[in-house]
Write a protein that holds these residues in place. Structure first.
Motif, PDB file in Angstrom:
ATOM      1  N   GLY A 302      27.697 102.682  12.982  1.00  0.00           N
ATOM      2  CA  GLY A 302      27.693 103.595  14.116  1.00  0.00           C
ATOM      3  C   GLY A 302      28.124 102.913  15.398  1.00  0.00           C
ATOM      4  O   GLY A 302      28.868 103.493  16.215  1.00  0.00           O
ATOM      5  N   ILE A 303      27.664 101.682  15.623  1.00  0.00           N
ATOM      6  CA  ILE A 303      28.070 100.940  16.817  1.00  0.00           C
ATOM      7  C   ILE A 303      29.575 100.679  16.796  1.00  0.00           C
ATOM      8  O   ILE A 303      30.261 100.773  17.831  1.00  0.00           O
ATOM      9  N   ALA A 304      30.104 100.365  15.631  1.00  0.00           N
ATOM     10  CA  ALA A 304      31.543 100.109  15.517  1.00  0.00           C
ATOM     11  C   ALA A 304      32.354 101.355  15.838  1.00  0.00           C
ATOM     12  O   ALA A 304      33.421 101.271  16.470  1.00  0.00           O
ATOM     13  N   GLU A 305      31.876 102.518  15.429  1.00  0.00           N
ATOM     14  CA  GLU A 305      32.591 103.762  15.720  1.00  0.00           C
ATOM     15  C   GLU A 305      32.582 104.040  17.224  1.00  0.00           C
ATOM     16  O   GLU A 305      33.588 104.489  17.788  1.00  0.00           O
ATOM     17  N   ILE A 306      31.459 103.794  17.864  1.00  0.00           N
ATOM     18  CA  ILE A 306      31.399 103.947  19.322  1.00  0.00           C
ATOM     19  C   ILE A 306      32.406 103.013  19.991  1.00  0.00           C
ATOM     20  O   ILE A 306      33.148 103.410  20.908  1.00  0.00           O
ATOM     21  N   ALA A 307      32.458 101.771  19.548  1.00  0.00           N
ATOM     22  CA  ALA A 307      33.353 100.792  20.158  1.00  0.00           C
ATOM     23  C   ALA A 307      34.817 101.145  19.959  1.00  0.00           C
ATOM     24  O   ALA A 307      35.657 100.866  20.813  1.00  0.00           O
ATOM     25  N   SER A 308      35.136 101.780  18.828  1.00  0.00           N
ATOM     26  CA  SER A 308      36.539 102.086  18.523  1.00  0.00           C
ATOM     27  C   SER A 308      37.101 103.223  19.364  1.00  0.00           C
ATOM     28  O   SER A 308      38.325 103.342  19.507  1.00  0.00           O
ATOM     29  N   LYS A 309      36.228 104.060  19.953  1.00  0.00           N
ATOM     30  CA  LYS A 309      36.717 105.226  20.697  1.00  0.00           C
ATOM     31  C   LYS A 309      36.251 105.262  22.149  1.00  0.00           C
ATOM     32  O   LYS A 309      36.919 105.880  22.978  1.00  0.00           O
ATOM     33  N   CYS A 310      35.137 104.649  22.460  1.00  0.00           N
ATOM     34  CA  CYS A 310      34.588 104.712  23.824  1.00  0.00           C
ATOM     35  C   CYS A 310      34.942 103.421  24.568  1.00  0.00           C
ATOM     36  O   CYS A 310      34.104 102.527  24.743  1.00  0.00           O
ATOM     37  N   HIS A 311      36.192 103.325  24.993  1.00  0.00           N
ATOM     38  CA  HIS A 311      36.675 102.090  25.607  1.00  0.00           C
ATOM     39  C   HIS A 311      36.241 101.947  27.066  1.00  0.00           C
ATOM     40  O   HIS A 311      36.488 100.899  27.666  1.00  0.00           O
ATOM     41  N   MET A 312      35.613 102.969  27.638  1.00  0.00           N
ATOM     42  CA  MET A 312      35.155 102.901  29.031  1.00  0.00           C
ATOM     43  C   MET A 312      33.714 102.413  29.143  1.00  0.00           C
ATOM     44  O   MET A 312      33.168 102.372  30.237  1.00  0.00           O
ATOM     45  N   LEU A 313      33.102 102.023  28.046  1.00  0.00           N
ATOM     46  CA  LEU A 313      31.690 101.641  28.035  1.00  0.00           C
ATOM     47  C   LEU A 313      31.438 100.465  28.979  1.00  0.00           C
ATOM     48  O   LEU A 313      32.075  99.419  28.877  1.00  0.00           O
ATOM     49  N   GLY A 330      28.470  94.838  14.397  1.00  0.00           N
ATOM     50  CA  GLY A 330      28.622  95.845  15.438  1.00  0.00           C
ATOM     51  C   GLY A 330      28.995  95.243  16.776  1.00  0.00           C
ATOM     52  O   GLY A 330      29.827  95.791  17.516  1.00  0.00           O
ATOM     53  N   LEU A 331      28.398  94.091  17.121  1.00  0.00           N
ATOM     54  CA  LEU A 331      28.688  93.472  18.409  1.00  0.00           C
ATOM     55  C   LEU A 331      30.109  92.915  18.463  1.00  0.00           C
ATOM     56  O   LEU A 331      30.739  92.903  19.527  1.00  0.00           O
ATOM     57  N   ILE A 332      30.626  92.472  17.341  1.00  0.00           N
ATOM     58  CA  ILE A 332      32.019  92.008  17.310  1.00  0.00           C
ATOM     59  C   ILE A 332      32.967  93.161  17.628  1.00  0.00           C
ATOM     60  O   ILE A 332      33.944  93.003  18.377  1.00  0.00           O
ATOM     61  N   GLU A 333      32.668  94.351  17.087  1.00  0.00           N
ATOM     62  CA  GLU A 333      33.502  95.515  17.390  1.00  0.00           C
ATOM     63  C   GLU A 333      33.376  95.911  18.861  1.00  0.00           C
ATOM     64  O   GLU A 333      34.340  96.369  19.476  1.00  0.00           O
ATOM     65  N   ILE A 334      32.185  95.734  19.441  1.00  0.00           N
ATOM     66  CA  ILE A 334      32.014  95.996  20.869  1.00  0.00           C
ATOM     67  C   ILE A 334      32.918  95.067  21.682  1.00  0.00           C
ATOM     68  O   ILE A 334      33.545  95.484  22.665  1.00  0.00           O
ATOM     69  N   SER A 335      32.996  93.815  21.288  1.00  0.00           N
ATOM     70  CA  SER A 335      33.841  92.862  22.011  1.00  0.00           C
ATOM     71  C   SER A 335      35.315  93.238  21.931  1.00  0.00           C
ATOM     72  O   SER A 335      36.083  92.954  22.862  1.00  0.00           O
ATOM     73  N   LYS A 336      35.708  93.890  20.849  1.00  0.00           N
ATOM     74  CA  LYS A 336      37.113  94.278  20.681  1.00  0.00           C
ATOM     75  C   LYS A 336      37.453  95.568  21.427  1.00  0.00           C
ATOM     76  O   LYS A 336      38.534  95.683  22.006  1.00  0.00           O
ATOM     77  N   GLY A 337      36.520  96.539  21.393  1.00  0.00           N
ATOM     78  CA  GLY A 337      36.864  97.864  21.920  1.00  0.00           C
ATOM     79  C   GLY A 337      36.338  98.173  23.300  1.00  0.00           C
ATOM     80  O   GLY A 337      36.712  99.202  23.871  1.00  0.00           O
ATOM     81  N   CYS A 338      35.481  97.326  23.874  1.00  0.00           N
ATOM     82  CA  CYS A 338      34.861  97.632  25.176  1.00  0.00           C
ATOM     83  C   CYS A 338      35.081  96.473  26.146  1.00  0.00           C
ATOM     84  O   CYS A 338      34.126  95.754  26.494  1.00  0.00           O
ATOM     85  N   PRO A 339      36.293  96.277  26.601  1.00  0.00           N
ATOM     86  CA  PRO A 339      36.562  95.141  27.499  1.00  0.00           C
ATOM     87  C   PRO A 339      35.957  95.303  28.885  1.00  0.00           C
ATOM     88  O   PRO A 339      35.870  94.321  29.629  1.00  0.00           O
ATOM     89  N   LYS A 340      35.533  96.512  29.259  1.00  0.00           N
ATOM     90  CA  LYS A 340      34.972  96.760  30.588  1.00  0.00           C
ATOM     91  C   LYS A 340      33.452  96.610  30.618  1.00  0.00           C
ATOM     92  O   LYS A 340      32.823  96.968  31.621  1.00  0.00           O
ATOM     93  N   LEU A 341      32.872  96.096  29.564  1.00  0.00           N
ATOM     94  CA  LEU A 341      31.426  95.953  29.489  1.00  0.00           C
ATOM     95  C   LEU A 341      30.907  95.046  30.612  1.00  0.00           C
ATOM     96  O   LEU A 341      31.379  93.924  30.780  1.00  0.00           O
TER      97      LEU A 341
END
Length: 532
Positions: A302-313, A330-341
């Motif tokens: 679920g975290i990976a799916e959020i990261a793949s589409k919610c790039h404004m996180l 999941g955190l690795i996918e966050i690092s890939k898809g959420c650069p604005k964290l």
């Protein structure tokens, strides 16, 4: 004009006063605040604190009147005894726009008649808070909504009215932007729908939603699903907080996210929600803030799916409740898809160097990081963050196996770091904290709060009394046995039995003369501290 001066003789007693033929003008004793219009005096009062305003209202009759007429915020104890005082209070405070009516759960509150009277006296209310007003029913709320059409924010907690009252608010208050509902006793299950009587319909049935509502909070409700249809019709809704509400929520989140894709902030706490619900939330591509707290069915998928589409996180809070279902993947996918964290909070999650390294490398805007109860976060992980998180300003580590060697990396890393908070990190010594503070300079703040130091303070209170030491010891241990050592939604870092054993060990050492099993000759953990 001549002025005559008489010089004093130092040897003369008493001193000879200086005499002047110039009379003292009467204006010297004049109150110049009388020249200020009431509007200017109101502006002065508006910049004062609540206590200072209360003091100013006692200066004179004019200040008393102007302060009351200019006050916009008022909080009242809403017990039934308040009803007799309302006419006098609302005559004085007739310009209030923000009103809080709070009562305790053991006494009767004001009634519908009182609430109706308030709505007629304060028709321009913009914010209203009701707490434990059990005697207020749907009739009182409906009258309030009819008279106070300027309401923008409403918060109701531990009240007895049901969905019909809320429907009246939503229909009669077209400017409502923020709605918070907590522990409403009138929302119960009647089989075919969530109603408070057999004839009542679901919230939202026949009602398309509110164009003005932007934020809603549902907390501690048994049947909060009765609001789903209404929420799905609020096209400008931006913030949803669903906390400790019973029932399955995957389908509800699907309906809301499908019809309101512009949501930017979501808080989920102690809900029956799974990865399917997170998949549905990923439709909200503008999502900026996400809190997932104690939802054991959510995993890395679920975290990976959020990261793949919610790039404004920008802000992500995860309390994994020590289920180990959310971790490196999941955190690795966050690092890939959420650069604005910018903010990351991990509680009861076990990240390692494998995920923290890409987060530090790819999330270049990360400013705030908190890791609590993360059993895998050690010295190597802290060193990694220190080397790569150039924008990190605040770091919090609680209950992690971090030692002085790991903190030594912060001496030269993280150039933007201004605040570090350490709690229950047993391998970190005060000597390291002082050394690090000296290296980073005065602009750097670091604090260390250990469980052992708190236990020592508690023991000092007991040992300080020479009489009845045994009884006080028993009472203290019994009291600490029921004490919750966690804060907020963070899980306890040690098992209950482990905490009690630690407390008993400290007590035994204290009452036996302070020496431990090794005779009190333990090595100093700060001896191997790195040099500056």
């Amino acid at each position: 004009m001549e002025i005559e001066f008489h010089f004093l003789d130092p040897q003369s007693i008493p001193l000879v006063p200086i005499k002047s033929p110039i009379p003292v003008p009467a204006t010297m004793h004049r109150d110049y605040t009388l020249d200020l219009p009431d509007e200017c005096l109101s502006l002065v009062f508006s910049s004062l604190s609540q206590s200072d305003r209360n003091k100013c209202s006692l200066v004179c009759h004019r200040w008393y009147r102007v302060e009351g007429q200019s006050r916009q915020r008022l909080s009242l104890h809403a017990a039934s005894a308040l009803e007799a005082l309302l006419p006098t209070l609302l005559t004085r405070f007739d310009s209030v726009t923000k009103l809080a009516l709070k009562n305790d759960r053991r006494t009767d509150s004001i009634s519908d008649d009182s609430l109706s009277f308030i709505s007629t006296k304060l028709p321009r209310l913009t914010r209203l808070k009701l707490r434990s007003c059990k005697q207020i029913t749907e009739q009182g709320i409906s009258t309030l909504a009819t008279n106070c059409r300027w309401l923008r924010k409403i918060s109701c907690a531990s009240c007895s009215f049901g969905p019909s009252a809320l429907a009246a608010i939503l229909i009669s208050c077209p400017l409502l932007e923020d709605l918070s509902l907590k522990r409403l006793r009138g929302v119960i299950n009647k089989g075919n729908g969530y109603t408070n009587n057999a004839e009542e319909v679901l919230i939202g049935a026949g009602f398309t939603g509110s164009d003005s509502l932007r934020s809603i909070c549902l907390k501690d409700l048994y049947n909060a699903q009765c609001f789903v249809q209404f929420l799905a019709g609020c096209k400008n809704l931006r913030t949803i907080k669903i906390l400790r509400c019973s029932g399955p929520w995957d389908g509800s989140l699907d309906e809301i996210s499908s019809r309101v894709p512009g949501i930017t902030e979501v808080h989920l706490e102690k809900l029956q929600v799974s990865d399917k619900g997170l998949f549905c939330l990923s439709k909200c591509t503008d999502l900026e803030i996400l809190h997932i707290v104690k939802t054991p069915e959510c995993t890395d998928a679920g975290i990976a799916e959020i990261a793949s589409k919610c790039h404004m996180l920008r802000k992500l809070h995860i309390d994994g409740w020590r289920t180990n279902r959310i971790g490196d993947l999941g955190l690795i996918e966050i690092s890939k898809g959420c650069p604005k964290l910018q903010e990351l909070v991990l509680v009861g999650v076990n990240p390692t160097f494998r995920s923290l390294d890409p987060i530090a490398g790819n999330c270049r805007q990360l400013e705030r990081l908190a890791m609590c109860g993360c059993e895998t976060v050690g010295d190597s992980e802290v060193a990694c963050l220190s080397a790569r998180c150039t924008m990190l300003r605040k770091l919090c580590i609680k209950g992690c196996p971090v030692s002085d060697n790991g903190l030594a990396a912060l001496a030269q890393g993280c150039p933007s770091l201004v605040k570090v908070k350490l709690k229950r990190c047993g391998a970190v010594t005060p000597k390291c904290i002082e050394w690090l503070r000296a290296i980073r300079g005065d602009s750097f703040s670091i604090s260390l709060d250990t469980m052992e130091s708190q236990q020592e303070q508690d023991m000092d209170i007991v040992v300080g009394n020479e009489t009845g030491a045994g009884d006080q010891m028993t009472e203290m241990i019994d009291g600490m046995a029921t004490m919750d050592l966690t804060t907020g939604s963070q899980a306890a870092q040690q098992p209950r039995g482990g905490r009690m054993r630690a407390l008993m060990l400290v007590a035994i050492r204290r009452f036996s003369g302070g020496a431990g099993p090794s005779g009190g000759n333990a090595a100093n953990p700060g001896d191997n501290l790195p040099s500056a």
